[in-house]
Design a protein around this motif. Structure first.
Motif, short mmCIF file in Angstrom:
data_model
loop_
_atom_site.label_atom_id
_atom_site.label_comp_id
_atom_site.label_asym_id
_atom_site.label_seq_id
_atom_site.Cartn_x
_atom_site.Cartn_y
_atom_site.Cartn_z
N ARG A 183 0.84 -1.19 0.00
CA ARG A 183 0.00 0.00 0.00
C ARG A 183 0.87 1.24 0.00
O ARG A 183 2.05 1.18 0.33
CB ARG A 183 -0.88 0.01 1.25
CG ARG A 183 -1.71 -1.24 1.38
CD ARG A 183 -2.00 -1.65 2.79
NE ARG A 183 -0.80 -1.73 3.61
CZ ARG A 183 -0.81 -1.73 4.92
NH1 ARG A 183 -1.94 -1.66 5.57
NH2 ARG A 183 0.30 -1.82 5.61
N ALA A 184 0.27 2.35 -0.34
CA ALA A 184 0.98 3.63 -0.23
C ALA A 184 1.43 3.77 1.22
O ALA A 184 0.68 3.49 2.15
CB ALA A 184 0.06 4.77 -0.61
N GLY A 185 2.68 4.14 1.40
CA GLY A 185 3.23 4.31 2.75
C GLY A 185 4.00 3.12 3.25
O GLY A 185 4.75 3.23 4.23
N ASP A 186 3.86 1.95 2.61
CA ASP A 186 4.65 0.78 2.99
C ASP A 186 6.11 1.00 2.58
O ASP A 186 6.39 1.64 1.57
CB ASP A 186 4.15 -0.48 2.27
CG ASP A 186 3.02 -1.18 2.99
OD1 ASP A 186 2.98 -1.14 4.23
OD2 ASP A 186 2.19 -1.80 2.30
N VAL A 187 7.02 0.43 3.38
CA VAL A 187 8.43 0.45 2.99
C VAL A 187 8.69 -0.83 2.20
O VAL A 187 8.41 -1.93 2.66
CB VAL A 187 9.36 0.55 4.21
CG1 VAL A 187 10.83 0.52 3.77
CG2 VAL A 187 9.08 1.82 5.01
N VAL A 188 9.23 -0.65 1.00
CA VAL A 188 9.43 -1.72 0.04
C VAL A 188 10.93 -1.83 -0.24
O VAL A 188 11.65 -0.83 -0.17
CB VAL A 188 8.68 -1.38 -1.28
CG1 VAL A 188 8.83 -2.47 -2.31
CG2 VAL A 188 7.22 -1.08 -1.00
N ARG A 189 11.38 -3.04 -0.55
CA ARG A 189 12.79 -3.23 -0.91
C ARG A 189 12.85 -3.91 -2.28
O ARG A 189 12.15 -4.87 -2.53
CB ARG A 189 13.51 -4.09 0.11
CG ARG A 189 15.00 -4.24 -0.20
CD ARG A 189 15.73 -5.04 0.85
NE ARG A 189 15.76 -4.41 2.14
CZ ARG A 189 16.73 -3.58 2.57
NH1 ARG A 189 17.73 -3.29 1.77
NH2 ARG A 189 16.69 -3.07 3.76
N LYS A 190 13.71 -3.36 -3.12
CA LYS A 190 13.96 -3.95 -4.42
C LYS A 190 15.01 -5.05 -4.24
O LYS A 190 15.93 -4.89 -3.43
CB LYS A 190 14.47 -2.90 -5.40
CG LYS A 190 14.69 -3.43 -6.79
CD LYS A 190 15.10 -2.32 -7.74
CE LYS A 190 15.27 -2.91 -9.12
NZ LYS A 190 15.56 -1.91 -10.12
N ARG A 191 14.86 -6.14 -4.95
CA ARG A 191 15.83 -7.24 -4.89
C ARG A 191 17.23 -6.65 -5.14
O ARG A 191 17.49 -6.06 -6.17
CB ARG A 191 15.50 -8.29 -5.92
CG ARG A 191 16.45 -9.46 -5.92
CD ARG A 191 16.07 -10.45 -6.97
NE ARG A 191 15.40 -11.55 -6.30
CZ ARG A 191 14.97 -12.63 -6.90
NH1 ARG A 191 15.09 -12.76 -8.19
NH2 ARG A 191 14.41 -13.60 -6.23
N GLY A 192 18.11 -6.80 -4.16
CA GLY A 192 19.47 -6.29 -4.28
C GLY A 192 19.60 -4.79 -4.09
O GLY A 192 20.67 -4.23 -4.27
N GLY A 193 18.52 -4.13 -3.71
CA GLY A 193 18.57 -2.68 -3.56
C GLY A 193 18.13 -2.24 -2.17
O GLY A 193 17.86 -3.05 -1.30
N GLY A 194 18.06 -0.96 -2.00
CA GLY A 194 17.68 -0.39 -0.71
C GLY A 194 16.19 -0.19 -0.58
O GLY A 194 15.44 -0.32 -1.55
N PRO A 195 15.76 0.15 0.64
CA PRO A 195 14.33 0.36 0.88
C PRO A 195 13.86 1.73 0.41
O PRO A 195 14.64 2.67 0.32
CB PRO A 195 14.24 0.25 2.41
CG PRO A 195 15.58 0.68 2.90
CD PRO A 195 16.56 0.26 1.84
#
Length: 160
Positions: A19-31
């Protein structure tokens, strides 16, 4: 706290739905924090079978990427039953920690392989990243992991 958030997200169908506001991480990347205009794209990239992006859970502390106020309140609520106060990990807290956001899903480093070893035995080979536990993977697959994981040494081996 992390485990409480993980369990709550799983129970509410939010492991692959961000959802909007969630902290997401890309594979091999930062949040990064999911912006409202990116929700559809983020969810497409977080879907099972794609998993370019994954939701994260909190390890409270002083310098972590912070979700929106709404998501943070939700995470604090989900972890309330742990009786662990997030302030313990903040600057000057008795357990001061830098904190971070960790992915809620662990991605294999390489595809799993299953080999049949006789009539009743299978061997599962997977590549897991540092910090991941194979016993947790086995539990998720429905495999009972015995408390005693290592064969005891025999007295003959001890005498040698």
């Amino acid at each position: 706290i992390f485990n409480a958030v993980l369990e709550a997200r799983a129970a509410t169908g939010l492991l692959h739905r961000l959802r909007a506001g969630d902290v997401v991480r890309k594979r091999g990347g930062g949040p990064f924090v999911c912006a409202p205009e990116d929700v559809d794209d983020v969810n497409r990239r977080a879907a099972p079978g794609c998993l370019e992006l994954v939701a994260t859970g909190p390890l409270p502390g002083t310098s972590r990427v912070v979700p929106s106020a709404e998501v943070l309140d939700e995470e604090r609520g989900w972890s309330r039953a742990t009786d662990i106060d997030w302030s313990w990990f903040e600057r000057g807290g008795r357990l001061e920690s830098p904190g971070e956001r960790r992915p809620l899903l662990v991605l294999f480093l390489e595809p799993g392989r299953v080999t049949q070893l006789g009539d009743t035995r299978l061997e599962l080979c997977v590549g897991l990243p540092a910090g991941a536990y194979a016993t947790e993977l086995l539990g998720e697959l429905g495999v009972a992991v015995p408390d005693e994981r290592f064969a005891p040494q025999t007295s003959a081996m001890l005498d040698a």
